[in-house]
Design an enzyme around this catalytic site. Structure first.
Site, PDB file in Angstrom:
ATOM      1  N   HIS A 156       0.836  -1.228   0.000  1.00 41.72           N
ATOM      2  CA  HIS A 156       0.000   0.000   0.000  1.00 41.72           C
ATOM      3  C   HIS A 156       0.861   1.263   0.000  1.00 41.72           C
ATOM      4  O   HIS A 156       0.414   2.320   0.456  1.00 41.72           O
ATOM      5  CB  HIS A 156      -0.940   0.041   1.220  1.00 41.72           C
ATOM      6  N   SER A 277      15.895  21.827 -15.311  1.00 47.02           N
ATOM      7  CA  SER A 277      14.683  22.590 -15.576  1.00 47.02           C
ATOM      8  C   SER A 277      15.078  23.908 -16.222  1.00 47.02           C
ATOM      9  O   SER A 277      16.111  24.472 -15.902  1.00 47.02           O
ATOM     10  CB  SER A 277      13.938  22.849 -14.266  1.00 47.02           C
ATOM     11  N   LYS A 283      16.833  21.833 -10.042  1.00 42.07           N
ATOM     12  CA  LYS A 283      16.180  20.583 -10.402  1.00 42.07           C
ATOM     13  C   LYS A 283      17.096  19.589 -11.101  1.00 42.07           C
ATOM     14  O   LYS A 283      17.959  19.950 -11.896  1.00 42.07           O
ATOM     15  CB  LYS A 283      15.001  20.875 -11.329  1.00 42.07           C
ATOM     16  N   GLU A 290      10.414   8.810 -16.429  1.00 36.62           N
ATOM     17  CA  GLU A 290       9.084   9.358 -16.735  1.00 36.62           C
ATOM     18  C   GLU A 290       8.688   9.079 -18.192  1.00 36.62           C
ATOM     19  O   GLU A 290       7.540   8.753 -18.487  1.00 36.62           O
ATOM     20  CB  GLU A 290       9.065  10.866 -16.470  1.00 36.62           C
TER      21      GLU A 290
END
Ligand code: ARG
Length: 461
Positions: A156, A277, A283, A290
């Site tokens: 979970h 970024s 970043k 992704e």
């Protein structure tokens, strides 16, 4: 431009129909396999006396020249000639004249495209199986060089029980092993020759299909000419097997994305596989993971396109079937690119031992074992469960952890807690207690790593 196959027509084809119907813009990539099939077909026509041996030889040398032209980028693909087959046939005739016009004897583009795709797919399967082996190797290398690292295992997405990182990575090895098995099984079904089925019913010429099958390295021939030109099951299986690979890659991507965010901080992905970024200088984004997660949706789309394409097509070949190629190629390219990038990225991941250890301490993951501890000292499990629940609540209130709670405080909840409690609660002890095949104990994981290596070596050999 006169109409293609226009003998029975008076008028030309509408320009939009050409745009709708041409496939050469995407099936030209099948040229090497199309020519391979034609070479075997021509040889068979010659040796069966259907065309002269001299014509067969002329066709074969002409086809080799066409292939050389294609490889040199010298063939001007013409969409008015529809597809890869006709472009090559026209180029052949331009080179060798009348002999070239005899190549298509006893054959149709229907069994020709079916053959091309099976030849192409066989090679893609071999390539995917190799890439899956490389990825498994990269996972095994990673597991092997971090054999003592422990991190929380989750259910979970809540900390559940500590596990070895190597055990976690070996879970993915199992998935990619099954993926490779699926592709290997598919290869047996793919590796049969449809050629000879002609348009749909077979051909009256005295052909020798077994000869062509042997020549092309097929294990046998298709048994029913109508099925052979209409069947696209193997494309659906191929993309479906690919979709499962992507699903597994997407799950590991999701974990790498989570693990690399500061709240977890378990890993850092190397510069070569992360991006910055345009606005936020701090970043370091896990774009590869992704993108792979995103491309999974794309391959699912390819699978859906093929299933939907086929559901209403009556026997046998219908032009709808030409729409099978773009999703097929897209899925194959995507799966192979993602597998390759993953095998390269894994060695560029560094693991943060401290962050994993801290997270392992934080989740009260010792609670089940703590109840078991009391059970071995005679406390009934239900009662032990309640006692440990109270200890956990006490730790939460005092911002403590189970391994750090002093013995005197434990004994406020039960006199059965003894001075071995702290060594018992070490993550290393908890992990080592899961000592059976399939468990996370270091001896078992060590054996599992060894077994996985041997299994890979056996498949490669
Ligand atoms: N380009 C066609 C395809 O991919 C080849 C077969 C054409 N056959 C036909 N009867 N028009 O399906």
């Amino acid at each position: 431009m006169s109409k293609l196959w226009g003998g029975r027509f008076e008028g030309a084809t509408d320009a939009l129909v050409e745009a709708l119907g041409e496939s050469v813009s995407f099936d030209a990539r099948l040229a090497p396999w199309d020519i391979q099939g034609s070479l075997a077909h021509a040889a068979m026509l010659g040796s069966c006396g259907i065309i002269s041996e001299a014509d067969a030889a002329t066709i074969q040398s002409g086809l080799k020249e066409v292939l050389a032209d294609i490889e040199a980028g010298k063939l001007a693909w013409d969409p008015a000639l529809e597809d890869v087959h006709t472009n090559i046939e026209v180029a052949l005739v331009a080179k060798v004249g009348d002999a070239g016009k005899r190549l298509h004897t006893g054959r149709s583009r229907n069994d020709q495209i079916a053959t091309d795709v099976r030849l192409w797919m066989r090679e893609q399967i071999d390539s995917i199986v190799t890439l899956l082996a490389r990825l498994q190797e990269a996972l095994l290398d990673c597991a092997e060089s971090h054999q003592d690292l422990i991190l929380p295992g989750y259910t979970h997405l809540q900390p559940a029980q500590p596990v070895l990182l190597a055990h976690h990575l070996l879970a993915y090895v199992e998935m990619f092993h099954r993926d490779a098995e699926r592709f290997r099984e598919l290869r047996r079904r793919v590796n049969v020759l449809p050629l000879g089925s002609a348009a749909l019913a077979g051909t009256p010429y005295p052909i020798d299909r077994e000869q062509v099958a042997r020549e092309l390295g097929f294990d046998g021939i298709t048994r029913n000419s109508m099925d052979a030109v209409a069947d696209r099951d193997h494309l659906i299986e191929f993309v479906s097997d690919g979709a499962l690979v992507m699903m597994h890659l997407s799950r590991i991507s999701e974990e790498l994305i989570l693990w690399s965010c500061p709240q977890f901080g378990f890993i850092e992905i190397g510069d070569a596989f992360t991006t910055g970024s345009s606005i936020m200088p701090q970043k370091k984004n896990p774009d590869v993971a992704e993108l792979v997660r995103g491309k999974t949706g794309r391959v699912y789309g390819d699978l859906n396109a093929l299933l939907t394409l086929m559901k209403g097509v009556p026997m046998t070949y219908n032009r709808d079937l030409q729409e099978d190629k773009e999703p097929l190629f897209d899925a194959s390219d995507t799966v192979q690119l993602c597998l390759e990038v993953y095998a390269r990225m894994l060695p560029a991941i560094s693991f943060n031992r401290e962050a994993m250890a801290e997270a392992t301490l934080a989740g009260f993951m010792e609670a089940t074992d703590l109840a078991d501890y009391l059970v071995t000292r005679g406390v009934p499990f239900r009662e032990a469960h309640g006692i440990v629940g109270q200890v956990v609540r006490h730790c939460l209130a005092t911002e403590n952890t189970l391994p750090r709670l002093p013995l005197q405080e434990y004994q406020r909840f039960s006199p059965h807690f003894g001075d071995d409690i702290h060594s018992f609660l070490q993550a290393e002890t908890l992990v080592a207690r899961r000592n059976h095949p399939g468990g996370t104990a270091p001896v078992q994981v060590h054996q599992a790593l060894h077994n996985a290596r041997e299994r890979l070596a056996a498949y490669r050999g």
